[in-house]
Design an enzyme around this catalytic site. Structure first.
Site, PDB file in Angstrom:
ATOM      1  N   CYS A 272       0.758  -1.160   0.097  1.00 17.96           N
ATOM      2  CA  CYS A 272      -0.075   0.122   0.098  1.00 17.96           C
ATOM      3  C   CYS A 272       0.756   1.404  -0.016  1.00 17.96           C
ATOM      4  O   CYS A 272       2.253   1.178  -0.036  1.00 17.96           O
ATOM      5  CB  CYS A 272      -0.995   0.073   1.237  1.00 17.96           C
ATOM      6  SG  CYS A 272      -0.135  -0.138   2.864  1.00 17.96           S
ATOM      7  N   THR A 273       0.569   2.512   0.104  1.00 16.99           N
ATOM      8  CA  THR A 273       1.058   3.698  -0.038  1.00 16.99           C
ATOM      9  C   THR A 273       2.101   3.810   1.049  1.00 16.99           C
ATOM     10  O   THR A 273       3.540   3.959   0.772  1.00 16.99           O
ATOM     11  CB  THR A 273       0.187   4.974   0.043  1.00 16.99           C
ATOM     12  OG1 THR A 273      -0.765   4.851  -1.015  1.00 16.99           O
ATOM     13  CG2 THR A 273       0.873   6.071  -0.422  1.00 16.99           C
TER      14      THR A 273
END
Length: 444
Positions: free
Chosen positions: A291-292
């Site tokens: 994810c980010t």
């Protein structure tokens, strides 16, 4: 051996709250009541009026000037016995600093994304690191573009550090053995390179011996999933919007609705299209999650662990940490970020790129995969825009021709909508939705 790659969207969670307005040293503060508890919250926009000595930046980078604006991201799961007192303590420290962004605390820890002059931004990190619970947490810094990346400071108690339907307070997030095994960026790269080489050589159909889950936002129906907390307006989102501007090489864009109706690994379905974890061997299949910034992977891996999945791995620090250490290797496009910048190329995360970066340099040269939402042609810029129709506000990619022809809207129907905002050019962003609503009320 091959790897199947999917995107796992994470939706927002609804919450109820009551608000009582109070004052803290002549600044507006709200007291939110959750589960019969009162906790402080504030929205502050303060000048940079106090001077501090030069900081020891540890390993999270140095700025060329104390006044250069940076964006800081970090999170840490740690037990906080009295989150209300912790919120008040943070508010007291930040009251004289020029910090804008989101800082959420609760009994499980802290999750923060904020911007400010490097001196103020890093001073907050130094202060927090004095607490043993946060002394060794990973802090990620990137360059801001035009001053603050957030409109104001929101520092408050939040029942869930990330938005997930049903909440996360019941999850054993404080136990690292329950969460997935974090892989350093170099190890993550080696795994992806090995699998991609095998895929290219064999030219075989992708199997599920390894599954890569993109655990980022990506829902289409809810109107308050993403931008209720940042500069942009509340949005009706196009699922896969983060994948659309950047993802790891070989990752496939899934055609699923929203996470609320498709819980990956949590359903009894045998349809791999709607659930990539359907029918996988929970003891033998390696599941790699990214994810980010890393926090969503930690949360979701805990859920999967409780469901019996054994071989769980996450990308330590998320994509942003990977790009800083490994560059664009195995990555295609830009990275979607949750602030006014919206999109950053891999070069923005390299230490040497902390020099001045112009807006024109914020696009990856490898954007052939990105297509206009309206006509399907290749876009020249990996940057979303919101539909000019205030009642639609869809977040979408658009070519310059369609921006002009559709007057900033996403479709023909929106062009004739009664509440249209002006077409924005270049990298401008719409202001809060209520500003346009209020303008309409005054005009009528």
């Amino acid at each position: 051996m091959a790897m199947a790659m999917y995107l796992c969207p994470v939706p927002s969670m609804s919450r109820s709250r009551s608000i009582v307005d109070v004052k803290l040293k002549n600044k507006p503060v709200s007291v939110f009541q959750f589960n019969q508890k009162q906790v402080c919250s504030a929205s502050l926009s303060l000048p940079n009026s106090k001077r501090f000595p030069i900081l020891n930046h540890h390993n999270y980078g140095e700025s060329d000037a104390e006044t250069e604006f940076v964006v800081v991201n970090f999170y840490r799961f740690a037990f906080i016995k009295d989150p209300a007192a912790e919120v008040a303590r943070h508010l007291s420290f930040l009251k004289d600093l020029d910090i804008h962004g989101r800082v959420y605390l609760n009994e499980q820890g802290i999750n923060a994304q904020y911007s400010g002059p490097s001196k103020d931004a890093l001073l907050y990190v130094e202060w927090l690191r004095e607490d043993d619970r946060f002394s060794d947490m990973l802090v990620q810094i990137s360059q801001a573009i035009n001053g603050h990346a957030f409109p104001k400071l929101k520092l408050r108690y939040k029942p869930s550090l990330v938005q997930l339907e049903g909440g996360i307070s019941h999850l054993p997030l404080l136990d690292p053995s329950i969460r997935a095994t974090p892989l350093a960026p170099s190890e993550w790269r080696k795994r992806l390179e090995a699998v991609n080489e095998i895929n290219e050589a064999s030219n075989e159909n992708i199997n599920t011996e390894h599954i890569l889950l993109d655990v980022r936002n990506g829902s289409s129906s809810s109107s308050k999933i993403l931008f209720a907390c940042i500069l942009l307006a509340e949005s009706a989102l196009n699922f896969g919007y983060e994948w659309d501007i950047g993802h790891f090489q070989g990752a496939r864009r899934p055609y699923v609705d929203c996470f609320r109706s498709t819980s990956f690994g949590l359903t009894e379905t045998e349809d791999i299209a709607s659930d990539p974890l359907a029918n996988v061997d929970k003891e033998k299949t390696d599941i790699l999650m990214y994810c980010t910034g890393g926090i969503r992977c930690d949360v979701y891996s805990t859920i999967l662990r409780q469901r019996g999945f054994q071989n769980l791995y996450t990308l330590k620090g998320g994509v942003s940490h990977y790009l800083k250490n490994e560059g664009p290797a195995e990555w295609v496009g830009n990275l979607f970020v949750f602030d006014s910048r919206l999109s950053l190329p891999p070069s923005a995360y390299k230490p040497k790129s902390m020099d001045k970066v112009s807006m024109g340099e914020l696009d990856s040269k490898n954007n052939s995969f990105a297509r206009c939402y309206i006509c399907g042609s290749q876009v020249s810029e990996l940057r979303h825009r919101n539909c000019a129709n205030l009642d639609c506000n869809l977040l979408f990619l658009c070519c310059k021709g369609c921006v002009k022809d559709f007057r900033g809207c996403c479709c023909v129907n929106c062009i004739t909508a009664p509440r249209l905002r002006p077409v924005l050019s270049e990298h401008q962003r719409y202001k809060k939705w209520h500003i346009y609503r209020d303008l309409e009320c005054k005009a009528s």
